[in-house]
Design a protein around this motif. Structure first.
Motif, short mmCIF file in Angstrom:
data_model
loop_
_atom_site.label_atom_id
_atom_site.label_comp_id
_atom_site.label_asym_id
_atom_site.label_seq_id
_atom_site.Cartn_x
_atom_site.Cartn_y
_atom_site.Cartn_z
N CYS A 192 0.83 -1.22 0.00
CA CYS A 192 0.00 0.00 0.00
C CYS A 192 0.85 1.26 0.00
N VAL A 193 1.88 1.31 0.85
CA VAL A 193 2.71 2.53 0.88
C VAL A 193 3.53 2.66 -0.39
N ARG A 194 3.91 1.54 -0.99
CA ARG A 194 4.62 1.61 -2.27
C ARG A 194 3.74 2.32 -3.31
N ARG A 195 2.47 1.96 -3.34
CA ARG A 195 1.56 2.62 -4.29
C ARG A 195 1.25 4.06 -3.90
N LEU A 196 1.17 4.33 -2.61
CA LEU A 196 0.91 5.71 -2.15
C LEU A 196 2.01 6.67 -2.60
N ARG A 197 3.22 6.16 -2.72
CA ARG A 197 4.35 7.01 -3.10
C ARG A 197 4.21 7.54 -4.53
N ARG A 198 3.31 6.99 -5.30
CA ARG A 198 3.08 7.49 -6.66
C ARG A 198 2.33 8.80 -6.66
N PHE A 199 1.69 9.12 -5.55
CA PHE A 199 0.87 10.32 -5.46
C PHE A 199 1.68 11.49 -4.92
N THR A 200 1.33 12.68 -5.34
CA THR A 200 1.96 13.89 -4.85
C THR A 200 0.86 14.86 -4.44
N ALA A 201 1.23 16.06 -4.03
CA ALA A 201 0.23 17.07 -3.67
C ALA A 201 -0.64 17.34 -4.90
N PRO A 202 -1.90 17.51 -4.76
CA PRO A 202 -2.64 17.67 -3.51
C PRO A 202 -3.15 16.36 -2.92
N ILE A 261 -4.43 7.57 16.24
CA ILE A 261 -3.85 6.43 15.53
C ILE A 261 -4.97 5.67 14.82
N LEU A 262 -4.83 5.55 13.51
CA LEU A 262 -5.77 4.78 12.70
C LEU A 262 -5.03 3.59 12.11
N VAL A 263 -5.71 2.48 12.01
CA VAL A 263 -5.15 1.30 11.36
C VAL A 263 -6.01 0.99 10.15
N VAL A 264 -5.39 0.95 8.99
CA VAL A 264 -6.06 0.47 7.78
C VAL A 264 -5.54 -0.94 7.59
N GLY A 265 -6.41 -1.90 7.86
CA GLY A 265 -5.99 -3.29 7.84
C GLY A 265 -6.78 -4.09 6.83
N CYS A 266 -6.18 -5.16 6.37
CA CYS A 266 -6.81 -6.04 5.39
C CYS A 266 -6.78 -7.46 5.90
N GLU A 267 -7.93 -8.15 5.79
CA GLU A 267 -8.01 -9.56 6.16
C GLU A 267 -7.11 -10.37 5.23
N PRO A 268 -6.16 -11.11 5.78
CA PRO A 268 -5.29 -11.93 4.94
C PRO A 268 -5.95 -13.25 4.56
N LEU A 269 -5.53 -13.81 3.46
CA LEU A 269 -5.90 -15.17 3.10
C LEU A 269 -4.83 -16.14 3.61
N ALA A 304 -7.58 -5.74 -2.98
CA ALA A 304 -7.99 -4.75 -1.98
C ALA A 304 -7.04 -3.57 -1.86
N VAL A 305 -5.86 -3.66 -2.42
CA VAL A 305 -4.84 -2.62 -2.23
C VAL A 305 -5.30 -1.27 -2.77
N ASP A 306 -5.84 -1.22 -3.98
CA ASP A 306 -6.25 0.07 -4.53
C ASP A 306 -7.33 0.74 -3.69
N GLY A 307 -8.29 -0.04 -3.18
CA GLY A 307 -9.33 0.51 -2.31
C GLY A 307 -8.75 1.03 -1.01
N ALA A 308 -7.77 0.32 -0.46
CA ALA A 308 -7.12 0.77 0.76
C ALA A 308 -6.35 2.07 0.52
N VAL A 309 -5.70 2.18 -0.62
CA VAL A 309 -4.97 3.41 -0.95
C VAL A 309 -5.96 4.58 -1.07
#
Length: 192
Positions: A29-39, A130-138, A153-158
């Motif tokens: 998720c954070v790897r994909r978040l790094r693609r975004f910039t302001a705003p 503190i917020l946790v964005v968590g995903c149920e693992p398989l 689920a990664v894109d929805g979490a992002v």
């Protein structure tokens, strides 16, 4: 390992072990978040790939972040790929005499327990909210790569994290305020 170089008011931390299947959810998720910039990612937001460095994260959190968004695989009994938004209770916590330290499986509960112990011992300032964005693992079995439901689920979490960042920017918490319980899902963090 972060997108911002100075101390930030908001930290988005992806945690998990990429060698244990769906445990790599937070890191992806954070790897994909790094693609975004302001705003989309406001100034003052630090995005960090913490991986299995939970002890490092606990010490980093003493720097006084206003908001922490932890991203990780969490088991809460739902179908694999279900994304949860959990608000951790940031009220007074009794520090643990012996917090569980396992460099390869230090999830949200363990990080927050260690944070309570460290802040009591050092006088550091834990995050106000503190917020946790968590995903149920398989599967958390050895192996690289996310299972199909967790990868889907990664894109929805992002998108959820980006929305949380926008909300945090619009309504910053007052200095020194402690976060209340979320109406979305109020509980302490559950761990695998």
């Amino acid at each position: 390992m972060t997108t911002r170089e100075s101390p930030a008011g908001v930290l988005v931390a992806g945690v998990g072990n990429v060698f244990l299947g769906d445990d790599g959810f937070g890191v992806e998720c954070v790897r994909r978040l790094r693609r975004f910039t302001a705003p989309q990612v406001p100034d003052g937001v630090e995005i960090a790939d913490i991986g299995v460095r939970g002890v490092h994260l606990a010490y980093q959190l003493l720097d006084g972040y206003r908001l922490l968004v932890l991203v990780d695989a969490v088991s809460r009994g739902g179908p694999p790929g279900t994304v949860h938004l959990i608000e951790a209770d940031t009220g007074p916590v009794e520090p643990s005499a012996t917090p569980a330290l396992d460099g390869h499986r230090m999830g949200p509960d363990a990080v927050l327990a260690l944070l309570a112990t460290l802040s009591a011992g050092t006088g550091g300032t834990p995050p106000e909210r503190i917020l946790v964005v968590g995903c149920e693992p398989l599967s958390l079995a050895e192996g690289m790569g996310l299972s199909a439901p967790v990868a889907a689920a990664v894109d929805g979490a992002v998108r959820l994290i980006l929305r949380l960042l926008a909300e945090a920017e619009e309504a910053p918490a007052p200095a020194g305020a402690r976060g209340g319980r979320s109406e979305r899902e109020a509980s302490s963090c559950s761990e695998r």
